[in-house]
Design an enzyme around this catalytic site. Sequence first.
Site, short mmCIF file in Angstrom:
data_model
loop_
_atom_site.label_atom_id
_atom_site.label_comp_id
_atom_site.label_asym_id
_atom_site.label_seq_id
_atom_site.Cartn_x
_atom_site.Cartn_y
_atom_site.Cartn_z
CD GLU A 150 -62.25 -4.09 15.35
OE1 GLU A 150 -62.60 -3.46 14.34
OE2 GLU A 150 -61.08 -4.12 15.77
CD GLU A 312 -59.13 -8.30 15.11
OE1 GLU A 312 -58.72 -7.34 14.43
OE2 GLU A 312 -60.31 -8.67 15.11
C1 GLA Z 1 -60.41 -5.16 12.72
C2 GLA Z 1 -61.34 -6.34 12.53
C3 GLA Z 1 -60.75 -7.45 11.75
C4 GLA Z 1 -59.88 -6.96 10.62
C5 GLA Z 1 -58.87 -5.98 11.15
C6 GLA Z 1 -57.95 -5.47 10.07
O1 GLA Z 1 -59.68 -5.19 13.85
O2 GLA Z 1 -61.83 -6.83 13.74
O3 GLA Z 1 -61.80 -8.24 11.25
O4 GLA Z 1 -60.67 -6.35 9.66
O5 GLA Z 1 -59.54 -4.88 11.69
O6 GLA Z 1 -56.95 -4.66 10.61
#
Ligand code: GLA
Length: 703
Positions: A150, A312
């Site tokens: 991210e 995710e």
């Molecule tokens: C982000 C991050 C993850 C985790 C999620 C939690 O998407 O990439 O590492 O922390 O948030 O929702």
Amino acid sequence: MFTKSLPKIMYGGDYNPEQWPREIWDEDMRLFQLAGVDIVTLNVFSWALNQPDEHTYCFEWLDEMMDRLHEQGIKVCLGTSTAAHPAWMATRYPDVTLVEHDGRKRKFGRRHNSCPNSPTFRLYSERMARKLAERYKDHPALLLWHVNNEYGLRCYCNNCEKAFRVWLRNRYGTLEKLNSAWYTRFWGHTFYDWNEIVLPSALSEHMSSSSPDATAFQGISLDYDRFNSDAILSCYKLERDAIKSVMPNAVVTTNFQSNGTYKPLDYFKWAKELDVIALDMYPADDMTPGRMAMRYDLMRGLKGGDPFMLMESCPTQLNWRPRNAVKRPGVNRLWSYHAVARGADAVMYFQLRRSLGAFEKFHGAMIDHAGHEHTRVFRECAQIGKELRKLNDSLLGARSPARAAIVFDWENWWAIEHSSGLTVDLRYVAEIEKYYEAFYSRNIPVDMIGVETDLEGYDIVVAPVLYMVHPGYAARLETFVERGGTLVSTTFSGIVNENDLVTPGGYPGELRELLGVWVEEIDAPMEHQRNRVMMSGPLGELDGSYDCGVLCDVVHVEGAEAFAVFERDFYQGFPALTRNRRGSGEAWYVATSPEQAMLSGLIGHLCESRGIRPVLATPAGVEAAVRVSDSQSYLFLLNHTEADAEVQLGSDSGAYIDLLSGESHEGSLSLQAQDVRILTRVDSPSNLMEELNQWKTMQETRR
Ligand code: GLA
Ligand code: ZN
């Protein structure tokens, strides 16, 4: 296309074995099998573990885990571990930590915490990626690479400031050009030396210590946004290139955040550097299915319609909102298939096992703190795993053809929201969402495209609030219309060039001739001054009058024909909706931000007149979407409501098979609350199939 080469729709997610003892690893392998997991993302936050000091690297834990996963037949999406730098690095080399917008220099802490222009970060992150590639390039479990995590942030340190000046020199060449692009005669800002230029922050041009939006000088702030997105992208490219120098055929990606509409990074630009798009999706509680669908379509649009990976999502509750409700039964399944329906070829979670400590100890996971499989959430996950096995490779690479498109542009977004005026109520993404909803609520496929995407082959292009017109774009829109396209443009369009300088000679500037209107004034009415748009006569479903606000233009037609007028105020009777015929096409102008019903009616009318039909007419809240592969078309039905629904498949549509249940359906079917069907036709191709194939060919030629 990477996803076409997958064995099946991949299922799994982030796994953090470094937080757990070996006994738990054994248990995890058993549970992964039970749940149908076949991919895990590893090594995302283990830099400190992998590199305890400047010279030592230890990957034994990772070797062992990779081998174990391989024994289980599970593939690895391998992180490069650079998303949180080690504490020793911050202590020894303070250039890695960020300087915030308000000028505060950060110490070690949290994650996603490295300055993109830190020589230390760039050196060690690149080295780490190379070491990992050398070590695992031939590992049979390795499927793809997950660089960093991210990416984001804005940094205002001295290294960033120096890099900004270099970036500006490349863009402008001379200070004269920069001064004129930034309009620096205003408030006496003329620069005589590159070193006089400082980053636009709360210490310089910005009006508030908290917001990177409100600025006194749009030009410099806009360039900072471009620079910062590029600078962070160059960190990604460093690691990617290190990997590819060792492993030329490596598949490399990084996960996009904030449901794909992350403001600081121009994802259209980024997408060019990724082998596959990976999305992190955590819809806010008030996010409607349409707003979610828009984001999935945007992810598909980033790579010309290619499917993406849902990298995710959360199987149940989050931990980082003020209140974190658990996902109700069926919702995780519904949302997982929602992503698949709109182009995901992988369904992955954050996370597979719930942490015991620190920030994410309450973040939902497939395996809960109870530690076993006898939980509602695990059972639901296992059901999805089983179903995805059944779907096997059938959907991989299948595309979603559309004859209409909505233009989405990060630079335009930045520029609109940097501007002081005309109203804080104009939010770019919200305006896009309104137009998207107009298509979505009718089950009419629409592509989300960038300003570089070819317009050829679309029947309808909607460019909401196209405030910034990039060089050459007005001409491209003109060609599109002249060749028979239908363009929909709106208030606050054609106002500035790529430097946020107003195009003189009357709004909508470069689009004025094409739209056949002159906007003399743009009103940003107060709440009590909201206006109404009164139709001059029925137009499709449109009739009567509609609420409107945010912005209202005082419009004079210059060749266009008015279909509606404002109902009140001194511009009562002035055009609010116009159409200009040009060549064999037409250019519509919506001179305000009207209520949803009006936009839905307008889009419905335009689609109908272009012969664009819905995928299927469904009851409200039941989504119908189509994906088409080389040999097959898949009709997804998703019931987003809490009530059962009856869906008419059409009397002459023939028989369908549901790939999830194996049941066949003809004529109609009933869909329980939050349930899903993935239907394929049993019989020979019908009209719909032919039409879809035509779309598919068009889409292919467009790529
Ligand atoms: C982000 C991050 C993850 C985790 C999620 C939690 O998407 O990439 O590492 O922390 O948030 O929702
Ligand atoms: Zn910096």
